[in-house]
Design an enzyme around this catalytic site. Structure first.
Site, PDB file in Angstrom:
ATOM      1  N   LYS A 121       0.849  -1.193   0.000  1.00  0.00           N
ATOM      2  CA  LYS A 121       0.000   0.000   0.000  1.00  0.00           C
ATOM      3  C   LYS A 121       0.887   1.246   0.000  1.00  0.00           C
ATOM      4  CE  LYS A 121      -3.950   2.013   2.528  1.00  0.00           C
ATOM      5  NZ  LYS A 121      -4.815   1.878   3.726  1.00  0.00           N
ATOM      6  N   SER A 164      -9.720   2.038   2.812  1.00  0.00           N
ATOM      7  CA  SER A 164      -8.834   2.762   1.924  1.00  0.00           C
ATOM      8  C   SER A 164      -7.809   1.882   1.198  1.00  0.00           C
ATOM      9  CB  SER A 164      -8.074   3.815   2.727  1.00  0.00           C
ATOM     10  OG  SER A 164      -7.209   3.189   3.653  1.00  0.00           O
ATOM     11  N   SER A 171      -9.919  -0.200   7.029  1.00  0.00           N
ATOM     12  CA  SER A 171      -9.320  -0.028   5.702  1.00  0.00           C
ATOM     13  C   SER A 171      -8.669  -1.276   5.106  1.00  0.00           C
ATOM     14  CB  SER A 171      -8.279   1.090   5.739  1.00  0.00           C
ATOM     15  OG  SER A 171      -8.933   2.329   5.673  1.00  0.00           O
TER      16      SER A 171
END
Lengths: 485, 95, 472
Positions: A79, A154, A178
């Site tokens: 990420k 996210s 997330s």
């Protein structure tokens, strides 16, 4: 079947038996990314050269007959809020558009040591603030199960990449859901470990007391392998816990005898999609048929979780994001004078949702409001934590939906912040209480979108969560289904 | 409680953000709605509850006073939007 | 009308650690810009602070010496504001739960001893340094993250002289503890003053100003004097004092108001989530208090009693811990406390002063000083020669016996040899000899001097005296 479609443990076996090389695996993943990423937009930065180079090294090692780690030679996506030395790390924000960290996050360092192959940096909601991966400066990530829908957020880039075989493994971060919520929407496994289990050093902070890095994988076995590799105390993170890391693969046993499951009624109320509810309750029935016992229970302060979360998270964020001022790194706006530079940098460097949260957080910390908002929220957090402690006196785990709905349409909620915040209703309390939670696929909606089931456990209770998740997985095939893209 | 446009302006100044009039209106409205929602925590009586800044009870995490090599200066300044003679450079600060 | 000033000082002291408060970067003064920085003190994205144990222990040690109560539970908070010298845009400091509180130090004021209260002692990180140029400001983050303690006095100082005394008392204690070198020029001690004036013996307080930017104790005193008379002047003219921050201008010898920003000081303090709380139990405090040296006043009293020194000597010798250590090491090696004190007080300190160095930098080892005194005792050298030898020792750090040998400074104790020289002197100074014989005994001194001159001071004075008397 293409190599990119396999799991990490399958590929590890094949590597050890010399049936494939890391280079072939890496090339297969690269090919897949080149085929589909135009449509999904999972990646902000691709690091194919670095990946191929690393795969060669691992292949050499195998050729020399050396032992390899289960993650050696396996492509992994990171990420883009996790710092990678020499590789741009943007947090999905214009303000870090060209930021190249001179250091690796501790998790990245640990994965490098184990020979993992870094394939790229995945898209995310800007500064991990969002539940749909629509707020990134680098465009929207689309859900491979239906390109008109969001992948959740996210960590949408990581979850979608795993689902679409654009990587074998991925790392996400979870502040209010997330990891779990996008895992649920993309039909993959997502684990948020206990706060302090994994070092946050190098994870670009959103809300420091809630953030935690975790694995996003194709099945539970892969999840344990990745968790093994990244867990443990780090002297660079004062909030990481100095506690022995068990071998999580030991949790891969099919056994639910005597397991007591609590079903918190607050998680099955208004706003929950019927199909999601059915999927989760069917999942519970399955677990009971395999030897577990389930009973309704209560987490009485659930209704206050979102309010408490948004005050704590945004307050911490308002301070964590103050450093993006155009002085030392990142984007700098027009500079007439100093105040101008600050304002221009931050106003055009941050997107609307980030600014909204900075404003909310600044407000809740500001003089005159601290007691009513921030301090109060910390007290409510104590109550929420106590709810869980009570529940875990009686139950081994709690089972809930991960998200109230399957993936929603792109643009559907983006203009209504509060509705978007309510997406996190089932995941947020976990972060407030610091406990671990895992999302596993438990079915599909009528239009073919994945549904996630969330299992929550007490602090450092990852092993039991994984055991339950594994048993569930061994008796279902949801995790083996692939999106048609 | 209700947030006013003046408060939004004050908070924006504290956060070093600026908004045009339309944005200001929109933010005031959105923040107002969010605050109205989060205000529900004040329904709870927490007079006997300790706040949780941390959820995992840790204390006294300390390191020894050992020198670690600093970052080479070219890397210190590599990301700097403006630099000069080994310094970061910003518009003139008036005291 | 009679006014009295009300002064409180906020003193920031850099703790003498090898590394910064939250990272392993060095704290050396004067390094090239940004050469002692790392992602942690630069506030790069994703990095985290880790607390330096030595900082905590030095702060506890200071708090003990300042008679404070150590809080069993303290924590760090973030103080949020934007400024280019603050790369995270927040300073990690202590706010609602500081390390220690409620202490005091003694100062002497107008011949009396006053206890000045200390409200709190807390830990915080320093900010970077800005250099202002026409084309912009340059930022150096070497200082950023340097460990500081802030010592806040209660507003009970009643004159600039008391403030000066208070600062000196603090400095003496902290230097004695070796927790800081308290060097204002290098910024390891900084002082901000809160000043107001009120009618003498009034109950309430007047409006205060905060005075900053003083870079010596003398400047603090001057700035306070200026500010006090400025405020009195305003009140006398029926005007009011504005609550503001004022900067001391060394060159113009005046304070002037800082251009106040519109911004209210809304620092939005909240507990630092990246650090865990400090829990300091009595065992830890006890362990640290073992590091507490005997403080100057106690040591001076002991010197008076144990070594029978004059008060002035005891005061001087205990004014610095290193000097007192040096003295006591000498006494340990050679049990003549008064002789040693004399040599240190008259010769050694003069040499130190001449070169502007500290006792820690001196080349004369205590064992060498002692062996020089031994040479005097044995009659190898005279006290006068020793005064030359100590200068050589000071310059070269050499063993005194070696210097004596090299320079041929051994005393002449051979009576025959001295006798020859005396004969010469008697021949050359007939007039003086006659004077002596006629009863002017004072001339003896002159004659001894002539003998010493001829022997380059090497003749044993007792022998010279004896033989001269015999011969005349």
């Amino acid at each position: 079947m293409e190599l990119c479609e396999y799991t990490c443990w399958q590929l590890h076996d094949m590597l050890k038996r010399k049936e494939v090389s890391s280079r072939e695996i890496t090339e297969s993943v690269i090919k897949r990314i080149e085929e589909v990423d135009e449509r999904t937009n999972c990646y902000i930065t691709k690091t194919f050269d670095v990946a191929l180079q690393k795969s060669h090294q691992v292949d050499d090692k195998i050729r020399r007959g050396e032992e390899i780690h289960p993650l050696s030679g396996i492509p992994i996506a990171i990420k883009d809020n996790i710092c990678t030395e020499g590789v741009r790390t943007t947090c999905g924000s214009r303000i870090l558009l060209n930021f190249i960290p001179p250091y690796d996050a501790t998790v990245v360092k640990r994965l490098k040591e184990k020979g993992a192959v870094f394939i790229g940096k995945t898209n995310m909601d800007e500064f991990a603030m969002g539940s749909s991966t629509e707020t990134s400066y680098f465009g929207i990530t689309r859900n491979p199960w239906n390109l008109e829908t969001v992948p959740g957020g996210s960590s949408g880039g990581s979850a979608a990449a795993v689902a679409a075989d654009q990587t074998i493994l991925a790392l996400g971060s979870d502040t209010g859901g997330s990891i779990r919520q996008p895992a649920s929407m993309c039909g993959v496994i997502g684990l948020k470990p206990t706060y302090g289990r994994i070092s946050r050093f190098g994870l670009i902070a959103y809300a420091s007391s809630l953030d935690q890095i975790g694995p996003i994988t194709k099945d539970v076995r892969d999840c344990t392998l990745l968790l093994n590799a990244i867990s443990g105390y780090d002297e660079q993170d004062s909030t990481s816990v100095n506690r022995e890391v068990p071998d999580y693969t030991k949790s891969l046993v099919e056994d639910l005898k005597g397991i007591k499951i609590g079903i918190p009624t607050e998680y099955f109320g208004k706003g929950l999609d019927k199909e999601v509810e059915e999927g989760v309750l069917d999942g519970v029935k399955l677990l009971c048929s395999l030897g577990a016992e389930a009973e309704e229970t209560h987490l009485p302060h659930t209704d206050y979780a979102i309010a408490s979360y948004y005050l704590i998270a945004t307050s911490e964020a308002s301070s964590n994001l103050a450093r993006y001022d155009g002085v030392g790194y990142g984007y700098r706006g027009a500079e007439e004078d100093l105040i101008d530079m600050y304002k221009h940098t931050r106003s055009s460097g941050f997107g609307a949702e980030v600014k909204r949260r900075i404003m909310l957080g600044t407000y809740s910390l500001s003089s005159g409001y601290y007691d009513a908002y921030y301090l109060k929220a910390l007290k409510v957090r104590t109550l929420i934590k106590q709810d869980f402690e009570e529940a875990f006196k009686k139950f081994d785990c709690l089972i809930t939906p991960t998200s109230p709905t399957p993936a929603f349409y792109i643009g559907e909620k983006i203009d209504d912040p509060l509705t978007m915040y309510l997406q996190d209703i089932y995941t947020i309390s976990t972060n407030l209480a610091g406990i671990p939670g895992i999302s596993i696929p438990c079915g599909f909606s009528h239009d073919g979108l994945p549904i996630g089931l969330q299992i929550l456990g007490p602090i450092f209770g990852e092993e039991k969560l994984l055991q339950i998740a594994y048993t569930f997985e061994q008796n279902t095939d949801y995790h083996q289904q692939k999106p048609k893209i | 409680m209700g947030i006013t446009k003046e408060e939004v302006e004050y908070i924006a100044r504290l956060a070093r953000l600026e908004f045009d009039e339309t944005e200001k209106e929109a933010f005031t409205h959105q923040l107002d709605k969010i605050l109205e929602y989060v205000d529900k925590i004040n329904e709870l009586d927490t007079s006997h509850v300790q706040p949780s800044s941390h959820v995992i009870p840790l204390e006294n995490v300390l390191r020894e006073d050992n020198v670690k090599e600093s970052l080479p200066r070219d890397l210190v300044l590599a990301n700097a939007p403006k630099k000069e003679r080994g310094y970061f450079k910003v518009p003139k600060v008036i005291e | 009308m009679d006014y009295e000033p009300v002064i409180g000082l906020e003193v920031h002291v850099q703790l003498a650690t090898k590394t910064k408060l939250f990272c392993g970067c060095r704290t050396t003064f004067g390094a090239p810009p940004n050469s002692q920085t790392c992602p942690v003190c630069l506030g790069f994205p994703g990095v985290l602070p880790v607390l330096n144990k030595e900082v905590v222990e030095l702060a506890i040690l200071s708090a003990i010496a300042l008679n404070c109560t150590i809080n069993p539970y303290s924590r760090f908070s973030r103080k949020n504001y934007f400024y280019p010298d603050l790369p995270k845009a927040y300073q990690i400091s202590q706010y609602d739960l500081p390390l220690a509180k409620d202490g005091w130090v003694e100062i002497s004021s107008g011949g009396k001893i006053r206890k000045i209260g200390i409200i709190r002692v807390h830990l915080e990180e320093d900010a970077g340094k800005l250099i202002h140029e026409d084309s912009g400001s340059l930022v150096d983050y070497n200082r950023c993250g340097i460990p500081l303690i802030e010592i806040v006095s209660s507003p009970m100082l009643r004159s600039s002289q008391e403030a000066y005394e208070y600062l000196n008392a603090l400095k003496d204690i902290l230097r004695y503890l070796r927790v800081s070198d308290c060097n204002m020029e290098e910024g390891s001690l900084r002082c901000d003053a809160n000043v107001s004036v009120r009618e003498k013996d009034a109950e309430g307080f007047g409006t205060k100003t905060e005075v900053k930017n003083m870079n010596s104790f003398k400047a603090v005193k001057q700035a306070l004097d200026y500010e006090i008379s400025r405020q009195i002047d305003l009140l006398e003219k029926g005007r009011r004092v504005l609550q503001e921050t004022r900067l001391w201008d060394e060159r113009e010898s005046r304070t002037h108001g800082m251009r106040t920003k519109e911004e209210a000081h809304d620092y939005r303090y909240f507990p630092e989530p990246d650090l865990v709380p400090l829990s300091i139990n009595p065992e830890w405090v006890n362990k640290i208090s073992k590091r507490l040296p005997e403080l100057p006043k106690d040591r001076m009293n002991r010197f008076l009693k144990e070594y029978g020194l004059p008060e002035y000597d005891a005061l001087v010798l205990t004014s610095s811990r290193d000097l007192a250590d040096y003295y006591e090491e000498c006494v340990r090696l050679y049990n003549q406390p008064k002789v040693i004190s004399n040599w240190i007080m008259t010769e050694l300190l003069a040499l130190l002063k001449e070169d502007g160095i500290e006792i820690t930098q001196v080349k004369i080892k205590p064992e060498h000083l002692i062996s020089m005194l031994g040479l005097i005792d044995k009659g190898v050298i005279s006290g006068k020669i020793a005064k030359d030898i100590i200068v050589h020792m000071f310059r070269t750090g050499k063993d005194p016996s070696l210097i004596v040998e090299e320079k041929g400074l051994v005393q002449i104790t051979d009576e025959d040899e001295v006798s020859k020289v005396i004969d010469e002197v008697i021949l050359e100074n007939k007039k003086a000899v006659l004077e002596y014989k006629s009863g002017k005994t004072k001339v003896m001194g002159f004659l001894v001097g002539q003998v010493m001159k001829k022997t380059e001071g090497k003749a044993n004075p007792q022998i010279v005296n004896k033989l001269l008397r015999e011969k005349i």
